[in-house]
Design an enzyme around this catalytic site. Structure first.
Site, PDB file in Angstrom:
ATOM      1  N   ALA A   2       5.161   7.690  21.259  1.00 37.31           N
ATOM      2  CA  ALA A   2       5.832   6.792  20.494  1.00 37.31           C
ATOM      3  C   ALA A   2       6.339   6.819  18.925  1.00 37.31           C
ATOM      4  CB  ALA A   2       6.397   5.342  20.341  1.00 37.31           C
ATOM      5  N   ASP A   3       5.590   8.163  18.388  1.00 33.12           N
ATOM      6  CA  ASP A   3       5.649   8.041  16.770  1.00 33.12           C
ATOM      7  C   ASP A   3       5.089  10.022  16.669  1.00 33.12           C
ATOM      8  OD1 ASP A   3       5.205   7.792  14.321  1.00 33.12           O
ATOM      9  OD2 ASP A   3       3.076   8.005  14.521  1.00 33.12           O
ATOM     10  N   PRO A   4       6.423  10.542  17.462  1.00 33.94           N
ATOM     11  CA  PRO A   4       6.993  11.916  17.283  1.00 33.94           C
ATOM     12  C   PRO A   4       7.181  12.747  15.559  1.00 33.94           C
ATOM     13  CG  PRO A   4       8.363  11.430  18.871  1.00 33.94           C
ATOM     14  CD  PRO A   4       7.982   9.787  18.011  1.00 33.94           C
ATOM     15  N   ASN A  11       2.382  15.010  13.696  1.00 34.84           N
ATOM     16  CA  ASN A  11       1.895  14.714  14.941  1.00 34.84           C
ATOM     17  C   ASN A  11       2.491  15.987  16.370  1.00 34.84           C
ATOM     18  OD1 ASN A  11       1.019  12.807  14.385  1.00 34.84           O
ATOM     19  ND2 ASN A  11       1.922  10.799  15.434  1.00 34.84           N
TER      20      ASN A  11
END
Length: 119
Positions: free
Chosen positions: A53-55, A59
């Protein structure tokens, strides 16, 4: 261990200097890895029903062997089966340029209100 993928802003401000070929190759590789990341994200959501959920670029790493590495799995989402199936239909309608059914998919997903004009 690896290098962070560059963002669009990084590429706009990038000065390759005298060895510009190495910078261009790195940018091409990053773009290829973004394509891999899109494919991975679609497979995660559509086949498994889970997703990172946080690409963001912080990351994602390009490893020394030129592969994509996801980091920080602190934010992972899960899709219920109905939403997963609706996303599969929407993806197929988008790829096939079937816009009227895609509009209905958006209604089914709650992206458009019920009764929206699909024309």
């Amino acid at each position: 261990e690896g290098q962070r993928l560059r963002t669009v802003a990084d590429n706009l401000n990038y000065d390759p200097g005298p060895s510009g070929a190495a910078g261009a190759e790195s940018t091409e590789l990053d773009l290829a890895l973004v394509e891999v990341g899109v494919q991975c994200s679609l497979e995660q959501m559509l086949e498994v029903g889970m997703f990172h959920a946080d690409p963001h670029p912080g990351n994602l790493l390009r490893t020394k062997d030129k592969k994509l590495c996801y980091l920080d799995f602190g934010m992972v989402g899960e899709l219920d089966e109905k939403t997963r199936q609706s996303l599969i239909r929407a993806t197929l309608h988008l790829v096939n340029r079937e816009y009227a059914p895609l509009a209905q998919d958006f209604i089914d997903l709650g992206l458009l209100p019920t009764g929206s004009d699909k024309d």
